[in-house]
Design a protein around this motif. Structure first.
Motif, PDB file in Angstrom:
ATOM      1  N   LEU A  21       0.832  -1.200   0.000  1.00 56.81           N
ATOM      2  CA  LEU A  21       0.000   0.000   0.000  1.00 56.81           C
ATOM      3  C   LEU A  21       0.874   1.262   0.000  1.00 56.81           C
ATOM      4  N   ALA A  22       1.964   1.215   0.754  1.00 57.28           N
ATOM      5  CA  ALA A  22       2.873   2.358   0.786  1.00 57.28           C
ATOM      6  C   ALA A  22       3.519   2.542  -0.584  1.00 57.28           C
ATOM      7  N   PHE A  23       3.908   1.425  -1.210  1.00 56.87           N
ATOM      8  CA  PHE A  23       4.491   1.473  -2.538  1.00 56.87           C
ATOM      9  C   PHE A  23       3.493   2.072  -3.538  1.00 56.87           C
ATOM     10  N   ARG A  24       2.238   1.605  -3.498  1.00 58.14           N
ATOM     11  CA  ARG A  24       1.191   2.119  -4.399  1.00 58.14           C
ATOM     12  C   ARG A  24       0.964   3.611  -4.156  1.00 58.14           C
ATOM     13  N   SER A  25       0.915   4.000  -2.910  1.00 64.40           N
ATOM     14  CA  SER A  25       0.701   5.411  -2.591  1.00 64.40           C
ATOM     15  C   SER A  25       1.863   6.256  -3.085  1.00 64.40           C
ATOM     16  N   ALA A  26       3.068   5.754  -2.882  1.00 65.88           N
ATOM     17  CA  ALA A  26       4.243   6.486  -3.342  1.00 65.88           C
ATOM     18  C   ALA A  26       4.256   6.579  -4.857  1.00 65.88           C
ATOM     19  N   THR A  27       3.883   5.476  -5.539  1.00 70.27           N
ATOM     20  CA  THR A  27       3.837   5.476  -7.002  1.00 70.27           C
ATOM     21  C   THR A  27       2.785   6.467  -7.492  1.00 70.27           C
ATOM     22  N   ASP A  28       1.602   6.433  -6.880  1.00 65.19           N
ATOM     23  CA  ASP A  28       0.536   7.375  -7.260  1.00 65.19           C
ATOM     24  C   ASP A  28       0.973   8.818  -6.999  1.00 65.19           C
ATOM     25  N   ALA A  29       1.587   9.026  -5.845  1.00 63.62           N
ATOM     26  CA  ALA A  29       2.043  10.374  -5.508  1.00 63.62           C
ATOM     27  C   ALA A  29       3.109  10.837  -6.495  1.00 63.62           C
ATOM     28  N   ASN A  30       4.010   9.939  -6.847  1.00 65.44           N
ATOM     29  CA  ASN A  30       5.072  10.256  -7.799  1.00 65.44           C
ATOM     30  C   ASN A  30       4.474  10.594  -9.171  1.00 65.44           C
ATOM     31  N   ARG A  31       3.488   9.797  -9.592  1.00 61.83           N
ATOM     32  CA  ARG A  31       2.832  10.041 -10.880  1.00 61.83           C
ATOM     33  C   ARG A  31       2.125  11.396 -10.851  1.00 61.83           C
TER      34      ARG A  31
END
Length: 149
Positions: A21-31
């Motif tokens: 979930l942290a990875f997904r959030s970081a990826t979404d935030a990065n995008r």
């Protein structure tokens, strides 16, 4: 024991889930950050184009206004010259009319004088006298008879 293994797997899966979930959030935030950065770059580029367009517009406007001022000055000069030419033409026409009238009056006087000379010559000849010879000041001018007019 199976329960212990399941509990341990469950306890081990929770951090993995949280990590995912942290990875997904970081990826979404990065995008989203990347998209925001792209939008900012596009906005900056559009702003720069707008500045360039505004500067070009101001230069074109200045050139147009200068050309318009020059044309207005030239139009004023042309109108002044046209007015002067019109005034000169009216004066010339007035002078021409006056001269034509003067010429007509002089021609009428010449015709009257011619008739008088013819009458006087006729009277002299009738009285038996001879007319005076033509002199250099009066010249040997051909007298026109009233019928020739």
């Amino acid at each position: 024991m199976l329960t212990d293994i399941l509990i341990q797997v469950a306890i081990g899966a929770v951090p993995l889930g949280v990590a995912y979930l942290a990875f997904r959030s970081a990826t979404d935030a990065n995008r989203k950050t990347h998209q925001t950065a792209l939008l900012q770059v596009e906005r900056q580029a559009e702003l720069e184009r707008s500045k360039v367009d505004a500067e070009a517009f101001l230069r074109a406007k200045t050139i147009y206004e200068d050309a318009l001022d020059q044309l207005e000055k030239q139009l004023t000069r042309m109108q002044s010259q046209a007015t002067q030419v019109s005034t000169d033409l009216a004066e010339e026409q007035t002078a021409s009319t006056a001269m034509r009238d003067q010429i007509r009056r002089l021609q009428a006087q010449i015709r009257a004088l011619d008739r008088t000379v013819v009458t006087l010559r006729t009277q002299l000849l009738t009285a038996g006298l001879s007319p005076a010879p033509a002199s250099e000041t009066t010249g040997p001018y051909q007298l026109r008879h009233p019928q020739q007019e």
